[in-house]
Scaffold this motif. Structure first.
Motif, PDB file in Angstrom:
ATOM      1  N   HIS A 297       0.851  -1.190   0.000  1.00 18.18           N
ATOM      2  CA  HIS A 297       0.000   0.000   0.000  1.00 18.18           C
ATOM      3  C   HIS A 297       0.886   1.239   0.000  1.00 18.18           C
ATOM      4  O   HIS A 297       1.911   1.271   0.684  1.00 18.18           O
ATOM      5  N   LEU A 298       0.500   2.226  -0.758  1.00 19.38           N
ATOM      6  CA  LEU A 298       1.257   3.483  -0.822  1.00 19.38           C
ATOM      7  C   LEU A 298       0.292   4.649  -0.942  1.00 19.38           C
ATOM      8  O   LEU A 298      -0.516   4.697  -1.865  1.00 19.38           O
ATOM      9  N   PHE A 299       0.365   5.570   0.015  1.00 22.95           N
ATOM     10  CA  PHE A 299      -0.470   6.786  -0.020  1.00 22.95           C
ATOM     11  C   PHE A 299       0.427   7.977  -0.323  1.00 22.95           C
ATOM     12  O   PHE A 299       1.512   8.121   0.243  1.00 22.95           O
ATOM     13  N   ILE A 300      -0.035   8.848  -1.235  1.00 21.63           N
ATOM     14  CA  ILE A 300       0.749  10.013  -1.670  1.00 21.63           C
ATOM     15  C   ILE A 300      -0.146  11.249  -1.668  1.00 21.63           C
ATOM     16  O   ILE A 300      -1.281  11.194  -2.148  1.00 21.63           O
ATOM     17  N   ALA A 301       0.393  12.359  -1.164  1.00 23.51           N
ATOM     18  CA  ALA A 301      -0.339  13.632  -1.215  1.00 23.51           C
ATOM     19  C   ALA A 301       0.655  14.772  -1.433  1.00 23.51           C
ATOM     20  O   ALA A 301       1.654  14.877  -0.716  1.00 23.51           O
ATOM     21  N   HIS A 302       0.376  15.601  -2.429  1.00 26.33           N
ATOM     22  CA  HIS A 302       1.225  16.751  -2.746  1.00 26.33           C
ATOM     23  C   HIS A 302       1.012  17.843  -1.699  1.00 26.33           C
ATOM     24  O   HIS A 302      -0.083  17.996  -1.153  1.00 26.33           O
ATOM     25  N   PRO A 303       2.061  18.634  -1.386  1.00 29.22           N
ATOM     26  CA  PRO A 303       1.908  19.703  -0.377  1.00 29.22           C
ATOM     27  C   PRO A 303       0.746  20.651  -0.665  1.00 29.22           C
ATOM     28  O   PRO A 303      -0.001  21.025   0.258  1.00 29.22           O
ATOM     29  N   LEU A 304       0.561  21.052  -1.941  1.00 34.58           N
ATOM     30  CA  LEU A 304      -0.548  21.945  -2.274  1.00 34.58           C
ATOM     31  C   LEU A 304      -1.880  21.236  -2.104  1.00 34.58           C
ATOM     32  O   LEU A 304      -2.867  21.847  -1.651  1.00 34.58           O
ATOM     33  N   SER A 305      -1.923  19.946  -2.433  1.00 37.32           N
ATOM     34  CA  SER A 305      -3.159  19.178  -2.246  1.00 37.32           C
ATOM     35  C   SER A 305      -3.548  19.127  -0.769  1.00 37.32           C
ATOM     36  O   SER A 305      -4.728  19.224  -0.420  1.00 37.32           O
ATOM     37  N   ILE A 306      -2.555  18.967   0.077  1.00 40.31           N
ATOM     38  CA  ILE A 306      -2.806  18.925   1.520  1.00 40.31           C
ATOM     39  C   ILE A 306      -3.382  20.254   2.005  1.00 40.31           C
ATOM     40  O   ILE A 306      -4.355  20.296   2.777  1.00 40.31           O
TER      41      ILE A 306
END
Length: 328
Positions: A206-215
């Motif tokens: 499992h891998l979760f990814i979130a861009h700083p701007l998305s956050i």
């Protein structure tokens, strides 16, 4: 082809009367000379600022790296036929490079179409740099090749040339790191939030990814999110959970992605709990999804106060399929 051959004599004359100011000049001159005769030339081995051994690009033989034995030989047409041709370039005390014959014979006839030789399809330093820049920009190989041919109609490169160069660029950028290690280093460098799960064998499941701007946007507009899984988006065939936010301007933005081992309730719960941490444990007002029961159950567990609405597009699509089944 014996030493009395006119072609051999002309080659010996060329070697005896040639001096080159640099290594690059030597390579270019030799390749141009032999291409005109229908032969490709490649580097066998070299030592920087010392020497270079050049051979016919049909010299050597394939090595069975996959240990497939005779099976590979039956299905593969070998371009390498152990051609003995070799010449050596050495740098003299005066800084000039000179050539010396080692074996001037070929065990095959010259090619009528030199484009078939990989060594002829080698790109210039300027084109190589262009490929590198376009690769970093995410441009696919087919478009890269089309762009290069717009500037040079006689460009001998083919699609495989671009793919091989992209693989070389990727290997150099990894700098002896694994692809996963390099990926995580890039995430940390760019300020991404990411989380992973491993199985007992140590493989990432499992891998979760979130861009700083998305956050940042997800925290500001944390009322409505759309969640859905897409397929066939990666070579590992892992489902990709898209989490999309909706702003007060009725525009959408990516909030996060989660690669999952499978579409089960536990996987969704893990992804939603990771996303909940990004929202500082706040619960959205509404989450829209398709009728994926595992996801709907996970939403109830992680966000018990959130309203889970079904997407109208998915409802209409399901109704259309039911109608077709009745008509059939």
């Amino acid at each position: 082809m014996d030493s009395s051959s006119p072609m051999i004599q002309s080659e010996e004359f060329y070697l005896a009367n040639s001096k080159f100011e640099s290594y690059d000049e030597l390579l270019k001159s030799v390749r141009d000379f032999y291409y005109a005769k229908g032969y490709g030339v490649s580097i066998r081995d070299s030592r920087k600022e010392k020497y270079v051994t050049l051979q016919c690009d049909r010299g050597g033989s394939y090595r069975d790296r996959l240990c497939s034995g005779d099976k590979r030989k039956k299905i593969t047409v070998s371009r390498l036929i152990k051609c003995p041709f070799q010449i050596v370039g050495k740098k003299g005390n005066d800084g000039a490079w000179v050539l010396k014959a080692k074996n001037m014979t070929h065990n095959h006839e010259p090619s009528t179409d030199i484009v078939g030789h990989p060594s002829f399809r080698r790109l210039s330093p300027q084109d190589t740099e262009s490929v590198k820049n376009m690769t970093l920009s995410g441009i696919p190989p087919r478009q890269i090749l089309s762009s290069l041919r717009q500037g040079n109609q006689s460009l001998p490169a083919i699609s495989r040339t671009i793919y091989n160069l992209k693989a070389k660029i990727r290997k150099e950028s990894l700098n002896n790191r694994s692809m996963v290690s390099a990926l995580f280093e890039e995430f940390e460098k760019e300020g991404f939030i990411f989380d992973i799960l491993h199985n007992p064998s140590g493989h990432i499941t499992h891998l979760f990814i979130a861009h700083p701007l998305s956050i940042k946007l997800a925290k500001i507009f944390s009322n409505i999110f759309v969640m859905d899984c897409t397929y066939k988006t990666n070579k590992y065939n892992m489902p990709l959970l898209d989490i999309i936010g909706v702003s007060c301007f009725n525009t959408s933005f990516y909030s996060g992605f989660a690669f999952l081992e499978r579409e089960d309730e536990d996987s969704y719960i893990w992804a939603l709990n990771t996303f909940k941490k990004i929202l500082d444990n706040r619960e959205p007002t509404v989450i829209m999804s398709d009728r994926e029961l595992a996801l709907m159950n996970a939403i109830k567990v992680v966000f018990p106060s959130t309203i889970n609405l079904l997407c109208i597009w998915h409802i209409e699509k399901e109704d259309l399929q039911k109608q077709k089944r009745k008509e059939g």
